[in-house]
Design a protein around this motif. Structure first.
Motif, PDB file in Angstrom:
ATOM      1  N   ASP A 163       1.273-118.750  77.685  1.00  0.00           N
ATOM      2  CA  ASP A 163       0.704-117.765  76.767  1.00  0.00           C
ATOM      3  C   ASP A 163      -0.700-117.389  77.228  1.00  0.00           C
ATOM      4  O   ASP A 163      -1.315-118.078  78.055  1.00  0.00           O
TER       5      ASP A 163
ATOM      6  N   THR B 220      -0.042-113.024  79.061  1.00  0.00           N
ATOM      7  CA  THR B 220       1.194-113.788  78.936  1.00  0.00           C
ATOM      8  C   THR B 220       1.934-113.765  80.265  1.00  0.00           C
ATOM      9  O   THR B 220       2.228-112.706  80.813  1.00  0.00           O
TER      10      THR B 220
ATOM     11  N   ILE C 137       7.467-121.329  87.154  1.00  0.00           N
ATOM     12  CA  ILE C 137       7.177-120.095  87.875  1.00  0.00           C
ATOM     13  C   ILE C 137       7.939-120.086  89.200  1.00  0.00           C
ATOM     14  O   ILE C 137       8.143-121.122  89.816  1.00  0.00           O
TER      15      ILE C 137
ATOM     16  N   ASP D 133       5.946-113.725  87.369  1.00  0.00           N
ATOM     17  CA  ASP D 133       4.602-113.189  87.584  1.00  0.00           C
ATOM     18  C   ASP D 133       3.835-114.071  88.569  1.00  0.00           C
ATOM     19  O   ASP D 133       3.889-115.307  88.479  1.00  0.00           O
TER      20      ASP D 133
ATOM     21  N   THR E 252      12.333-107.012  89.534  1.00  0.00           N
ATOM     22  CA  THR E 252      12.706-107.430  88.192  1.00  0.00           C
ATOM     23  C   THR E 252      13.696-106.428  87.601  1.00  0.00           C
ATOM     24  O   THR E 252      13.468-105.218  87.635  1.00  0.00           O
TER      25      THR E 252
ATOM     26  N   THR F  81       5.154-114.834  82.806  1.00  0.00           N
ATOM     27  CA  THR F  81       6.568-115.204  82.912  1.00  0.00           C
ATOM     28  C   THR F  81       6.806-115.896  84.248  1.00  0.00           C
ATOM     29  O   THR F  81       5.899-115.981  85.082  1.00  0.00           O
ATOM     30  N   SER F  82       8.038-116.353  84.430  1.00  0.00           N
ATOM     31  CA  SER F  82       8.359-117.075  85.658  1.00  0.00           C
ATOM     32  C   SER F  82       8.336-116.180  86.889  1.00  0.00           C
ATOM     33  O   SER F  82       8.295-116.681  88.011  1.00  0.00           O
TER      34      SER F  82
ATOM     35  N   ILE G 277      14.413-114.677  83.986  1.00  0.00           N
ATOM     36  CA  ILE G 277      12.977-114.716  83.719  1.00  0.00           C
ATOM     37  C   ILE G 277      12.732-115.362  82.359  1.00  0.00           C
ATOM     38  O   ILE G 277      13.385-115.020  81.364  1.00  0.00           O
ATOM     39  N   SER G 278      11.795-116.296  82.320  1.00  0.00           N
ATOM     40  CA  SER G 278      11.438-116.974  81.082  1.00  0.00           C
ATOM     41  C   SER G 278       9.920-116.959  80.906  1.00  0.00           C
ATOM     42  O   SER G 278       9.179-116.773  81.866  1.00  0.00           O
ATOM     43  N   ARG G 279       9.481-117.172  79.697  1.00  0.00           N
ATOM     44  CA  ARG G 279       8.054-117.188  79.371  1.00  0.00           C
ATOM     45  C   ARG G 279       7.521-118.600  79.573  1.00  0.00           C
ATOM     46  O   ARG G 279       8.074-119.559  79.028  1.00  0.00           O
ATOM     47  N   ILE G 280       6.431-118.733  80.367  1.00  0.00           N
ATOM     48  CA  ILE G 280       5.947-120.070  80.713  1.00  0.00           C
ATOM     49  C   ILE G 280       4.508-120.330  80.244  1.00  0.00           C
ATOM     50  O   ILE G 280       4.158-121.455  79.927  1.00  0.00           O
TER      51      ILE G 280
END
Length: 551
Positions: A435, A519, A475, A524, A330, A521-522, A430-433
């Motif tokens: 919560d 939380t 993801i 993780d 990352t 991310t894509s 990377i984006s948040r997918i």
């Protein structure tokens, strides 16, 4: 095995001894007519016989457990050994299924390699046919161009001849017009002389005869002049018709000349376009020839290596599958070029270490992996991009990125033991997918079904429901190096056994859910960690909710 058979033999002998000795004691005490606890002598004898047999059996089993350790282990740990044996059978079934899938995937890969070889051969044949057709088209165009140029030369000579003929006809018409004008003037002068001769006829009586003769001569001359005039008029009409014909012919020739010029311009433009096309086709032919020579050299030089590679795939040890992930790293946003180069160097080192652990060898670049060479289109043409150029291009794309990025190292093709792994780098934002506390996936499971079906339901939930939901949300999956399957996390045998035991203990029909522990991310992975502790590495937990209903 020996002690078990010995114990069984002793128990058979013991059973016979107990039967004999118990019956002997029962008869002895029955003859004595003994009565215990107010029972009849017969019932007292039966009680004594039963107690004697039980005491002897207890003493015998205790002696066997003290003297034979195997019997003691069977008696004390028999149920636990049966459960462990069932777990081993389940693990063996899973391993057998994985081996069958691996064999099927390997067979499909070999069939794909054969199909790629067949497609390459067919493409080479098509390229050769296309090259022959292109050569024929070039020859046809050149012949057509030569024919058009010859026709253009003939038409130009014909136009010049027609123009000369028109000029000659116009000169003849002008000459005949001047002759007719001179005859008209002569006729007018002679008419004036006749009028004057009539007025002075009386005065010139003596000259009448000569004048009469002159009049006759003049009449004959007038007749001749009238005939000449008629001839001139007819000739003028003919000349006018010829002039009209020549005018029409001149207009036609002018139009033909304009058309010819237009055709010449079109032919010139077409010839220029054809020349450009010919140049392009020549460049394509040269490129195709170079590619054909390169393919021939590759085919000539790689037939043996292809056979060796095919034999290696058939007989050698496959260490990595195509698209298998070796490492990922990352990168933070807004990093400088030097920092990105340092991170990519660490990433390649990690990938090389993983490849070496699986059986790959180092190459000329000092690593067990190398980036695949590419052909890229630049402002000056098509160039070959080596490993350094590919890394620099990736650094330029990542410099100044506004969001964190994950760079994944994937194998390009299958690799066998003892060779350098060919890789390719893929960068994704990377984006948040998910919560914290969000449900990744859930499934209703009946715990009353057999153990093998229960384990199959839990595996299907993990390998299909959870994986598909995570991939659909965004993801980034990891390609398993052994199976080639997409994975979003790994659940070990211990975690699977613990999860199965928890589901069984819940009883009835339950709702099994995978919930994000933090939380996500894509980039993780879905890692359940140790279900008995709340370690920092856990990214997902499994919740079991018992549903209402009859048990």
């Amino acid at each position: 095995m020996f002690w078990t058979l010995l114990a069984l033999l002793l128990w058979v002998v013991l059973g016979g001894f107990i039967s004999y000795y118990g019956d002997l004691q029962g008869r002895r005490w029955g003859k004595k007519r003994v009565s215990w606890f107010g029972l009849r002598p017969k019932h007292t004898a039966i009680l004594i016989t039963s107690l004697t047999g039980g005491i002897i059996a207890i003493l015998s089993i205790g002696s066997a457990m003290l003297l034979v350790p195997t019997v003691r282990n069977v008696v004390l740990r028999g149920e636990e050994a049966i459960r462990e044996h069932q777990h081993d059978i389940t693990a063996l079934k899973i391993e057998k299924k994985t081996s069958l899938e691996l064999f099927a995937t390997t067979k499909a890969e070999l069939n794909s390699i054969k199909e790629q070889r067949r497609i390459a051969d067919a493409k080479l044949v098509r390229d050769q046919a296309t090259l022959a057709i292109t050569n024929r088209q070039i020859k046809d165009i050149q012949a057509r161009d030569a024919k058009l140029l010859a026709q253009d030369t003939i038409l130009e000579s014909h136009v010049a001849q027609l123009q000369q003929s028109v000029n000659h006809k116009q000169a003849e018409i002008a000459q005949k017009s001047r002759y007719a004008l001179r005859l008209s003037r002569e006729a007018a002068r002679m008419k004036s002389d006749n009028v004057n001769a009539a007025f002075i006829n009386k005065d010139l009586g003596r000259q009448n005869l000569s004048l009469t003769r002159q009049n006759v001569l003049m009449a004959q001359s007038n007749t001749d002049l009238q005939a000449v005039r008629e001839q001139i008029t007819a000739k003028n009409n003919e000349l006018q018709q010829a002039n009209g014909t020549l005018a029409a012919l001149n207009a036609g020739l002018k139009k033909a000349g304009d058309d010819l010029r237009t055709s010449n311009e079109a032919i010139y433009n077409k010839s220029k376009a054809v020349q450009l096309q010919v140049f392009g086709l020549q460049a394509q032919v040269k490129d195709l020839t170079d590619r054909e020579d390169q393919l021939y050299r590759q085919l000539a030089g790689t037939n043996q290596s292809f056979s060796q590679s095919y034999s290696a795939l058939r007989q050698g040890h496959l260490i990595l599958r195509a698209n298998a992930e070796l490492a990922r790293r990352t990168l933070d946003a807004h990093q400088r070029a030097d920092a990105i180069r340092h991170e990519l160097s660490i990433l390649l080192s990690d990938a090389s270490m993983v490849a070496e652990m699986r059986g790959a060898t180092s190459g000329e670049n000092g690593r067990a992996v190398r980036i695949i060479a590419k052909r890229v289109v630049t402002s000056i043409g098509v160039e070959n991009a080596d490993e350094e150029a590919s890394l620099e291009a990736l650094v330029e794309n990542l410099v100044g990125s506004d969001a964190p990025t994950v760079v994944v190292v994937n194998a390009v093709n299958n690799s066998v033991q003892g060779e350098q792994v060919v890789i390719e780098l893929h960068a994704r934002t990377i984006s948040r997918i998910f919560d914290r506390g969000a449900v990744v996936a859930s499934r209703r499971i009946d715990t009353r079904q057999p153990v093998d079906r229960l384990v199959a339901s839990i595996l299907d939930f993990l390998q299909k429901d959870v994986r598909d939901s995570a991939i659909k949300k965004g993801i980034i999956p990891k390609i398993n190096p052994d199976t080639g399957q997409e994975e979003v996390g790994i659940v070990g045998p211990a975690e699977l056994v613990q999860l199965t035991e928890r589901v069984r203990q819940a009883g009835g029909e339950v709702l099994l859910s995978a919930v994000a522990a933090t939380t996500l991310t894509s980039a993780d992975p879905l890692d359940p960690g140790d279900s008995r502790t709340a370690g920092s590495g856990r990214t997902v937990v499994f919740q079991i909710t018992r549903l209402p209903g009859k048990i």
